[in-house]
Design an enzyme around this catalytic site. Structure first.
Site, mmCIF file in Angstrom:
data_model
loop_
_atom_site.group_PDB
_atom_site.id
_atom_site.type_symbol
_atom_site.label_atom_id
_atom_site.label_comp_id
_atom_site.label_asym_id
_atom_site.label_seq_id
_atom_site.Cartn_x
_atom_site.Cartn_y
_atom_site.Cartn_z
ATOM 1 N N GLN B 112 0.845 -1.194 0.000
ATOM 2 C CA GLN B 112 0.000 0.000 0.000
ATOM 3 C C GLN B 112 0.881 1.244 0.000
ATOM 4 O O GLN B 112 1.606 1.494 0.957
ATOM 5 C CB GLN B 112 -0.882 -0.036 1.243
ATOM 6 C CG GLN B 112 -1.807 1.135 1.383
ATOM 7 C CD GLN B 112 -2.137 1.399 2.842
ATOM 8 O OE1 GLN B 112 -1.338 1.127 3.721
ATOM 9 N NE2 GLN B 112 -3.303 1.939 3.093
ATOM 10 N N SER B 115 1.153 6.372 2.753
ATOM 11 C CA SER B 115 1.867 7.317 3.619
ATOM 12 C C SER B 115 3.103 7.882 2.946
ATOM 13 O O SER B 115 3.751 7.210 2.150
ATOM 14 C CB SER B 115 2.302 6.627 4.909
ATOM 15 O OG SER B 115 1.204 6.184 5.628
ATOM 16 N N SER B 148 4.983 -1.797 4.335
ATOM 17 C CA SER B 148 5.292 -3.198 4.610
ATOM 18 C C SER B 148 5.051 -4.011 3.353
ATOM 19 O O SER B 148 4.216 -3.650 2.515
ATOM 20 C CB SER B 148 4.488 -3.731 5.790
ATOM 21 O OG SER B 148 3.194 -3.248 5.772
ATOM 22 N N GLU B 231 -9.229 -1.447 6.351
ATOM 23 C CA GLU B 231 -8.028 -1.689 7.147
ATOM 24 C C GLU B 231 -8.387 -1.777 8.623
ATOM 25 O O GLU B 231 -7.963 -2.661 9.341
ATOM 26 C CB GLU B 231 -7.023 -0.552 6.922
ATOM 27 C CG GLU B 231 -5.779 -0.698 7.803
ATOM 28 C CD GLU B 231 -4.754 0.403 7.559
ATOM 29 O OE1 GLU B 231 -5.145 1.521 7.203
ATOM 30 O OE2 GLU B 231 -3.556 0.111 7.730
ATOM 31 N N GLU B 364 -4.394 8.866 18.397
ATOM 32 C CA GLU B 364 -4.953 10.218 18.513
ATOM 33 C C GLU B 364 -5.991 10.465 17.414
ATOM 34 O O GLU B 364 -7.057 11.039 17.662
ATOM 35 C CB GLU B 364 -3.823 11.258 18.431
ATOM 36 C CG GLU B 364 -2.941 11.317 19.680
ATOM 37 C CD GLU B 364 -2.060 10.085 19.860
ATOM 38 O OE1 GLU B 364 -1.770 9.382 18.861
ATOM 39 O OE2 GLU B 364 -1.655 9.804 21.002
#
Lengths: 377, 394
Positions: B112, B115, B148, B231, B364
């Site tokens: 994926q 990020s 990953s 996810e 958070e």
């Protein structure tokens, strides 16, 4: 880190998992109780009555106990009860917790009733007593301190017993003596019930003194202790549902308040510092619900896992209710400190409930024994 | 055909036609996919038969009893949990036919590419650019991180910016990226455990055909939300027995090593044991609600609970071990094929679990999601919604 893994888990044997959901019948019962309490349970009025020394609304108890049949939920139909289970009683307690209702349900319809059900229900004395409790016409409570855990040593003999919950509302005291369990009418000669000033104004306490000759023996020494322990175990397990109700109300009311209250030109509920506290609390409340349902289901099915399920629920839910009530007071600001706002009644109930039927610390020690995680020598 | 009895007879037909004992593993898995028994809730022709998801257990049990080979869901977790549901929802027929079968069989591993160094929790701030060439292909330049399986992956789901003049959520497009294409460079990213479980991925002039775009141009954020929702569903959704999670090794050490016990650790262990058991029950209640067709909001909280528990339990375990807790198994750089939360020793568990509150949405961010979507609390004022991405500060 954008990784995901689905952990490979050992599978459980199908059919052994507890049912953690609410059935349709339980939802209906909840709706009936909530509707009654919405109409009739007046928290400010209960506070006024509590200050006068008697927080109970007898009309409300009559409607709840007799009208809805809550008093006889655990009692079999042949003894005049509803023949329901601990799962239904747990739902009633969730709702009573939401309204911090002063009603002898946990002490009478659960703990004392369960104790009697563990005695010989074929005996006329036990059966008659249960029949009179099933309608809510009479109320029995255990003459043991509210703080007593199910696996603690029990008071026997004739000395005064302090901290007995809802003794002032009771018609019958179930008194444990060395030679068995006795049913003693609170109006009998030789019985003294002296009110104490309780932290929790909505669940009165009293010191009970019963003369040695008073009452009728309803169980011999072989069953009496075990019966009381079973009553306390059911009480402790279902107390988690009351604690869940208390916590739920506190969270909902706090969310509602922080959405409406404006400071710094925006609702205070939009500040992350507050949102995160309420989100953490929500997670604790949904977790307490799973633990409480698990305990209620284990009691209802007579599972050998019940003592562990009850200890888990009591080690967890008490802390959640206290945390929820403390957050409710804090996030209401100065309003939360006032006598007028009901938050203090929830805080007092939550803190008293944390001690009732064994503290979380006590239940963790019970778990240490049940799970073979012993203390250091 | 889509009830339990129908699935059972279909499974037996598969086993009769392809006896596990004499059939090659990959051949068996392909046959299982073609029989609609891979993920029974998927449509016919795409590995399923449109049956209720809960009936998968019937098929799995029958196959397990017959000793049939399985795909390795851990190795292909990202493909199964994230790429597949997104392709199913937004893919063209051609994309579904091309990608779902090798994904499920495990012949093609997925990663994926979401990020970036400057876009973690604020994922929609991403800067990787995809520019349309004259021939209709897309040319991609940028850098991704925390990826990953990138060193094993054949394909990637990728989001890239296609219009910097629009506000950040609007100028993003979703692609399927061939990891073997020129311009894709995967570099191991060593972590606090000493391992390189993740990677950095550098994209330099990577050419992606328009046929590998997923969803409409500029709708990448909407597509990505499907991926991200799936996810979070896949994290913490496993059914566990009592002591099935990280509390298991800690409790075993406590029982087997009385000389390590202290009163302080005893109190903390019991508290965590209770919390682990309650989290397990909460997960079980969520699972029961899903099966009953009434998905509850508990899922949003499960990842939060497990992250905190894993961290506290593994921290306690290292402390319990005392002198041994001062030691670590091995700092050698390795590139593991699987993410390993609970394996190896307590020190590894302690360090690896630090990622549990970051990966897949930080705790958070998840608390914000619970507060806003479950509790209905107001959002904080934000100043990035109506500003062109190119004008945002960074």
């Amino acid at each position: 880190m954008n990784s995901t893994t689905s952990t490979v888990s050992p599978t459980e044997t199908p059919g052994t998992a507890p049912d953690l959901l609410y059935s349709e019948a339980e939802d209906d019962l909840r709706a009936a109780v909530r509707s009654l309490l919405t109409d009739r349970a007046d928290v400010p009025a209960a506070l006024v009555r509590a200050e006068a020394g008697d927080p109970y609304d007898s009309g409300l108890w009559t409607a709840l106990a007799g009208g809805i049949g809550a008093a006889g939920l655990l009692i079999p139909e042949k003894l005049g009860g509803q023949g329901a289970s601990h799962r239904e009683a747990a739902v009633v307690l969730e709702e009573l917790g939401r309204y911090v209702t002063p009603a002898p349900f946990l002490t009478g319809a659960v703990a004392a009733t369960e104790t009697l059900l563990a005695c010989d229900t074929d005996s006329a004395a036990v059966a008659d007593l249960l029949e009179s409790l099933a309608t809510g016409g009479r109320v029995a409570v255990l003459a043991v301190p509210l703080a007593t855990a199910p696996d603690e040593s029990l008071p026997t003999g004739t000395g005064p017993v302090a901290g007995v919950a809802e003794a002032a509302r009771a018609d019958i005291l179930l008194v444990l003596r060395d030679d068995g369990l006795y049913a003693v009418g609170t109006e009998e000669p030789g019985v003294a019930v002296e009110p104490l000033t309780p932290l929790d104004l909505t669940r009165p306490l009293a010191t009970v003194t019963v003369d040695p000759g008073a009452g009728t023996r309803i169980a011999g020494p072989a069953t009496a202790g075990a019966a009381v322990r079973r009553g306390l175990l059911a009480g402790a397990g279902l107390l988690a549902s009351e604690q869940l109700g208390v916590a739920e109300w506190c969270l909902e009311e706090t969310v509602r308040h922080t959405r409406e209250r404006h400071q710094f030109n925006r609702p205070i509920g939009s500040f992350q510092a507050l949102k995160h506290r309420m989100a953490q609390l929500w997670l604790q409340v949904v977790s307490a619900r799973a633990a409480a349902r698990n305990a209620a289901d284990a009691l209802a099915t007579g599972s050998p896992d019940a003592p562990l399920a009850v200890a888990v629920a009591q080690a967890y839910a008490g802390r959640v209710a206290v945390h929820a009530a403390e957050e409710c007071v804090q996030l209401h600001g100065g309003t939360g400190m006032t006598w007028e706002h009901p938050a203090h009644l929830y805080l007092k109930r939550a803190k008293a409930d944390e001690i009732a039927l064994g503290t979380p610390g006590h239940h963790k020690q019970t778990l240490a024994r049940l799970t073979n995680l012993p203390a250091p020598r | 055909m889509t009830d339990a009895a129908g699935l059972l007879s279909r499974t037996r037909e598969l086993l009769a036609a392809h006896p596990p004992a004499t059939t090659d593993r990959t051949d068996f898995l392909r046959a299982r996919f073609d029989a609609g028994l891979a993920w029974v809730h998927y449509p016919a022709g795409l590995g399923g038969v449109g049956a209720p998801r809960s009936l998968q257990a019937v098929v799995d049990a029958e196959l397990a009893a017959a000793g049939a080979p399985g795909n390795d869901p851990r190795r292909i977790g990202i493909g199964l949990g994230m790429a597949a549901p997104t392709i199913l929802r937004y893919g063209t027929d051609e994309q579904k036919r091309r990608f779902l079968r090798p994904l499920w069989v495990g012949e093609e591993v997925w990663c994926q590419l979401f990020s970036e160094p400057g876009a973690g929790s604020d994922l929609a701030a991403l800067a990787t650019r995809a520019v349309r060439a004259d021939d209709g292909d897309w040319i991609v330049d940028g850098q991704k991180v925390w990826t990953s399986s990138a060193h094993l992956a054949r394909w990637a789901i990728l989001i890239a910016r296609t219009d910097p003049d629009l506000p950040k959520h609007l100028g993003i497009t979703y692609f399927l990226c061939d990891m073997t294409d020129p311009g894709v460079e995967v570099r191991p990213l060593r972590q606090i455990t000493g391992e390189a479980e993740f990677n950095e991925v550098f994209l330099t002039g990577v050419r992606i055909p328009d046929a590998h775009r997923l969803g409409a141009i500029g709708e990448g954020w909407k597509v990505a939300r499907t991926t991200l929702m799936n996810e979070r569903v896949s994290i913490g959704g496993a059914r566990l027995p009592r002591e099935g999670g990280m509390i298991g090794p800690a409790a075993r050490t406590w029982r087997e090593r009385p000389e390590l016990r202290t009163h302080d650790l005893h109190q903390r262990l019991l508290t965590l044991w209770v919390e682990a058991e309650v989290a397990r029950l909460t997960g079980e209640r969520l699972r029961q609600r899903l099966v009953a067709g009434e998905p509850g909001p508990e899922g949003a909280g499960m990842k939060l609970a497990f992250a905190r528990l894993n961290q506290e339990i593994s921290g306690l375990e290292v402390e319990l071990l005392g002198d041994e807790g001062l030691l670590y198994s091995d700092w050698t750089l390795r590139r593991p094929e699987l993410v390993d939360f609970t394996g190896r020793d307590a020190g590894f568990r302690y360090l690896r679990s630090k990622g549990n509150s970051i990966e897949g949405g930080t705790s958070e961010v998840l608390l914000n999601i619970v507060a806003e979507r479950v509790l209905g609390l107001p959002v904080e004022p934000r100043n990035d919604k109506d500003v062109a991405w190119k004008d945002l500060s960074r």
